[in-house]
Design a protein around this motif. Sequence first.
Motif, short mmCIF file in Angstrom:
data_model
loop_
_atom_site.label_atom_id
_atom_site.label_comp_id
_atom_site.label_asym_id
_atom_site.label_seq_id
_atom_site.Cartn_x
_atom_site.Cartn_y
_atom_site.Cartn_z
N LEU A 1 3.37 3.49 -2.26
CA LEU A 1 2.11 3.80 -2.91
C LEU A 1 1.30 2.54 -3.23
O LEU A 1 0.07 2.56 -3.18
CB LEU A 1 2.36 4.60 -4.20
N LEU A 2 1.99 1.46 -3.56
CA LEU A 2 1.31 0.20 -3.90
C LEU A 2 0.88 -0.60 -2.68
O LEU A 2 0.01 -1.47 -2.78
CB LEU A 2 2.23 -0.66 -4.77
N LEU A 3 1.48 -0.34 -1.52
CA LEU A 3 1.23 -1.15 -0.33
C LEU A 3 -0.26 -1.25 0.02
O LEU A 3 -0.75 -2.37 0.24
CB LEU A 3 2.05 -0.64 0.86
N PRO A 4 -1.02 -0.15 0.08
CA PRO A 4 -2.45 -0.31 0.42
C PRO A 4 -3.22 -1.19 -0.56
O PRO A 4 -4.08 -1.98 -0.15
CB PRO A 4 -2.98 1.13 0.38
N LYS A 5 -2.90 -1.10 -1.85
CA LYS A 5 -3.57 -1.94 -2.84
C LYS A 5 -3.19 -3.40 -2.66
O LYS A 5 -4.03 -4.29 -2.82
CB LYS A 5 -3.22 -1.47 -4.26
N ARG A 6 -1.94 -3.64 -2.34
CA ARG A 6 -1.51 -5.03 -2.12
C ARG A 6 -2.16 -5.60 -0.86
O ARG A 6 -2.58 -6.77 -0.86
CB ARG A 6 0.01 -5.09 -2.03
N ILE A 7 -2.23 -4.81 0.19
CA ILE A 7 -2.89 -5.27 1.41
C ILE A 7 -4.34 -5.62 1.11
O ILE A 7 -4.84 -6.68 1.51
CB ILE A 7 -2.79 -4.20 2.53
N GLN A 8 -5.02 -4.75 0.40
CA GLN A 8 -6.42 -4.99 0.04
C GLN A 8 -6.56 -6.28 -0.78
O GLN A 8 -7.44 -7.10 -0.53
CB GLN A 8 -6.98 -3.80 -0.74
N PHE A 9 -5.67 -6.47 -1.75
CA PHE A 9 -5.73 -7.67 -2.58
C PHE A 9 -5.49 -8.94 -1.75
O PHE A 9 -6.30 -9.88 -1.78
CB PHE A 9 -4.70 -7.59 -3.71
N TYR A 10 -4.40 -8.97 -1.00
CA TYR A 10 -4.05 -10.18 -0.25
C TYR A 10 -5.03 -10.46 0.90
O TYR A 10 -5.17 -11.61 1.32
CB TYR A 10 -2.61 -10.12 0.26
N SER A 11 -5.72 -9.43 1.39
CA SER A 11 -6.68 -9.64 2.48
C SER A 11 -7.86 -10.51 2.03
O SER A 11 -8.58 -11.04 2.87
CB SER A 11 -7.19 -8.31 3.03
N LYS A 12 -8.04 -10.70 0.75
CA LYS A 12 -9.08 -11.59 0.23
C LYS A 12 -8.72 -13.06 0.47
O LYS A 12 -9.59 -13.93 0.42
CB LYS A 12 -9.30 -11.36 -1.26
#
Length: 167
Positions: free
Chosen positions: A16-27
């Motif tokens: 569940l957290l993976l998409p949020k982490r991807i979005q965060f680290y993609s910055k």
Amino acid sequence: WKKKIAEKLQAKEELLLLPKRIQFYSKFVNTGDLVFDVGANEGNRIQALLELNAKVVAIEPQPQCINILEKKFGSRIIIEKMGLGSSPGKATMHVADVSTISTLSGDFIEKTSKSRFKSNKWDTTIEIELSTLDNLVSKYGVPVFCKIDVEGFEAEVLKGLHSPIQY
């Protein structure tokens, strides 16, 4: 059976957290970028970094966590089986009943064992190898991003770095 249920719940939470982490680290991280994960533990940030096609060097001294990293990620990451500090050598790690709060910092234990982690115990110690961020930079190159999560030992890790890292 309680442990298996807890593991399944944790795995579901990670998904569940993976998409949020991807979005965060993609910055901060792009395809092919070198990333250091200092205090990788069981690698709950690594999957997001791999989804961004980063080259991940995970730094982790706890044997049980290293085993999990090897099983989860295999040859997709580089694992440095050590801790980091201000200078190379050996150090005593205080291993907690929960791997995420194991530490090289006695001060961290003193401050948190009376409040946030009052139900936890650090009843085991292990001797670990220490290196420095400078040594890792010499070995792998300058990472674009370096995550440092080492329970009260972050300043010591940063003392072992004498060149800038972008993030």
